[in-house]
Enzyme design. Structure first.
Site, PDB file in Angstrom:
ATOM      1  N   SER A 122       0.833  -1.200   0.000  1.00 28.77           N
ATOM      2  CA  SER A 122       0.000   0.000   0.000  1.00 28.77           C
ATOM      3  C   SER A 122       0.865   1.246   0.000  1.00 28.77           C
ATOM      4  O   SER A 122       1.948   1.270   0.580  1.00 28.77           O
ATOM      5  CB  SER A 122      -0.920   0.021   1.219  1.00 28.77           C
ATOM      6  OG  SER A 122      -1.720   1.192   1.205  1.00 28.77           O
ATOM      7  N   HIS A 164      -7.421  -3.403   5.053  1.00 29.70           N
ATOM      8  CA  HIS A 164      -6.862  -2.055   4.893  1.00 29.70           C
ATOM      9  C   HIS A 164      -7.648  -1.292   3.831  1.00 29.70           C
ATOM     10  O   HIS A 164      -8.053  -0.142   4.030  1.00 29.70           O
ATOM     11  CB  HIS A 164      -5.387  -2.141   4.508  1.00 29.70           C
ATOM     12  CG  HIS A 164      -4.801  -0.869   3.975  1.00 29.70           C
ATOM     13  ND1 HIS A 164      -5.050  -0.417   2.686  1.00 29.70           N
ATOM     14  CD2 HIS A 164      -3.981   0.053   4.527  1.00 29.70           C
ATOM     15  CE1 HIS A 164      -4.422   0.724   2.490  1.00 29.70           C
ATOM     16  NE2 HIS A 164      -3.756   1.032   3.588  1.00 29.70           N
ATOM     17  N   ASN A 165      -7.872  -1.935   2.686  1.00 29.61           N
ATOM     18  CA  ASN A 165      -8.573  -1.259   1.599  1.00 29.61           C
ATOM     19  C   ASN A 165     -10.040  -0.994   1.949  1.00 29.61           C
ATOM     20  O   ASN A 165     -10.602   0.029   1.560  1.00 29.61           O
ATOM     21  CB  ASN A 165      -8.483  -2.095   0.321  1.00 29.61           C
ATOM     22  CG  ASN A 165      -7.121  -2.004  -0.332  1.00 29.61           C
ATOM     23  OD1 ASN A 165      -6.136  -1.626   0.298  1.00 29.61           O
ATOM     24  ND2 ASN A 165      -7.044  -2.371  -1.592  1.00 29.61           N
ATOM     25  N   GLU A 183     -10.049   1.930   4.063  1.00 28.32           N
ATOM     26  CA  GLU A 183      -9.787   3.067   3.177  1.00 28.32           C
ATOM     27  C   GLU A 183     -11.090   3.562   2.539  1.00 28.32           C
ATOM     28  O   GLU A 183     -11.331   4.776   2.455  1.00 28.32           O
ATOM     29  CB  GLU A 183      -8.789   2.640   2.101  1.00 28.32           C
ATOM     30  CG  GLU A 183      -8.425   3.678   1.080  1.00 28.32           C
ATOM     31  CD  GLU A 183      -7.518   3.107   0.006  1.00 28.32           C
ATOM     32  OE1 GLU A 183      -7.861   3.230  -1.185  1.00 28.32           O
ATOM     33  OE2 GLU A 183      -6.467   2.516   0.360  1.00 28.32           O
TER      34      GLU A 183
END
Length: 471
Positions: A130, A187-188, A191
């Protein structure tokens, strides 16, 4: 130019190119290959002119340049292209060699590939990467998982190229199998949520208060110096300051239809599989889907009734409350994400270290922020923490922000401004802090129409009953 390389990399799109240059900057010789030989030559002639980078025009040529154990990094499109590339590589490799997938692969694919390659003696690592173009070039956040035996052989390379936070590299082994790509998936998803809570703040300031981009820019810039300090808030302030060729804000010319590549959806599906409520991420995904219905929304805007967005309260108070709503919703989103990690760790036997995961996101990645240092500290101080909302710092932070959060949701609803992230986060918070919920009625309904049975509050858990429900 050296004749032997420490590792190879396949795929010279932007992320692959920048990662190769980053590796070369740290005194490793890297061999590169791209399906299009022209792209390889162009890279060597331009960006990589003086770097310790060897170009290869065939896979066999790439493999022949590598020292043993051979390490090959794939920076290619997820899905079938990864399987095809692995199939082409395996006949050229030997037991003990290592393949690393640095793309956004689905964690179930990584689980499968790790097992399949283990059967032929090849180690496989699924590594979340990332940070976008800049992160890949100068220091990404890296989330490796897969074949545990491979990690000691590649650790020095990847910890050296990763971003650094408080003296620690944002790269550490996450766990076996698909753990690395699972962490990157979440994580995404987070996000998606971070972007949605920022977008809702923008919408309230724009529609509710009538502020233009120039007026909002200093607000986001100020937020970026405080508790909301983050990469996404920083670039939002930059976006607000960007002017089109005619002198008007460029943001006003951008079509309000948000795209997505699937990792947010994967997070929501995984959360349902693991019975972990990532409600804010789900609403962020659905908000993008609703945004894509541009033609339908345009038609509906002239037919459906409702308030049109004006908020008459004191603007300074509205903005102060809005900051509280954004911050509290963000805390809920991360609490939900880490609940998902706990559930997945138990489901797959990964033994995920939540403190380590939070530390990997403090720098280099898209969701990097001051906030993540607080999460890292919380989980390192109490590795057995059951929920971030129960930890002293975050419990107190939400308690302080709660009145403004509630006022923000109330104002938005009254004004007809959609705030799916703020309202779903608040609904989860209220549900989580409720000692009793109306689910007893739902369970009674299930027993009434389907004999699904129910538990009683006056008997031990695990004892089930069935009744005939009638007047």
């Amino acid at each position: 130019m050296p004749q032997h390389a420490d590792l190879g990399l396949i795929g010279l799109a932007v992320m692959g190119r920048n990662l190769a240059l980053n590796i070369a900057d740290h005194d490793y010789t890297i061999a590169v290959y791209n399906r299009s030989a022209e792209r390889t030559d162009e890279f060597l002639d331009d960006d990589a002119t003086d770097a310790p980078i060897i170009g290869a025009h065939t896979l066999d040529e790439l493999v022949q340049t590598l020292t043993q154990p051979r390490i090959v990094v794939l920076m290619i499109k997820a899905g079938e292209p990864v399987d095809a590339q692995i199939d082409a590589l395996v006949p050229l490799l030997e037991p003990g060699d290592i393949i690393i997938d640095g793309g956004n692969s689905q964690f179930t694919d990584t689980e499968r590939r790790t097992a399949e390659l283990s059967d032929v003696g090849i180690h496989f690592i699924g590594m979340g990467v990332s940070g976008g173009e800049e992160g890949a070039r100068y220091g990404p956040s890296l989330m490796p998982g897969g074949s545990t035996a491979a990690w000691p052989q590649v650790k020095d390379i990847f910890t050296s190229i990763a971003a650094v936070a408080e003296g620690e590299p944002c790269c550490e082994w996450v766990g076996a199998g698909g753990a690395g790509h699972y962490v990157k998936m979440v994580h995404n998803g987070i996000e998606y949520g971070d972007m949605q809570v920022i977008a809702e703040a923008y919408d309230i300031m724009s529609r509710g208060l009538g502020l233009d981009a120039a007026a909002m820019q200093p607000i986001f810039a100020r937020w970026d110096t405080g508790r909301l300090d983050s990469f996404l808030i920083e670039i939002t302030a930059d976006i607000m300051a960007t002017i089109d060729t005619d002198g008007s804000p460029l943001l006003d010319r951008v079509l309000d239809a948000a795209g997505q590549k699937g990792t947010g959806k994967w997070t929501v599906v995984a959360s349902m599989d693991q019975a972990a409520p990532t409600t804010l991420v789900a609403e962020a995904v659905y908000a993008r889907i609703v945004s894509s219905l541009v033609d339908q929304r345009t038609t509906a805007s002239g037919i459906l009734t409702g308030p049109r967005g004006a908020i008459d309260d004191d603007p300074d108070q509205v903005i102060s409350d809005l900051e509280d709503a954004l911050y509290a919703s963000k805390i809920v989103s991360y609490a939900q994400g880490f609940m998902l990690f706990e559930a997945a760790s138990e489901e797959f036997g990964w033994n995920l270290d939540t403190g380590t995961i939070a530390s990997l996101w403090r720098a280099g990645c898209i969701i990097r922020s001051r906030f993540l240092a607080d999460i890292t500290a919380a989980y390192r101080a109490n590795p057995g923490l059951s929920n971030l909302l129960l930890e002293g710092f975050f419990r107190d932070a939400v308690a302080e922000a709660e009145p403004g959060w509630r006022r923000t949701v109330g104002r938005a609803i009254t004004a007809g401004i959609p705030v799916p992230a703020y309202s779903s986060a608040l609904a989860f918070y209220d549900g989580y802090r409720s000692g009793r919920l109306p689910a007893n009625l739902i369970q009674a309904q299930r027993d009434s129409f389907g004999a699904h049975t129910y538990e009683r509050v006056d008997t031990p858990r695990g004892e089930f009953f069935h009744s005939t429900w009638e007047a």
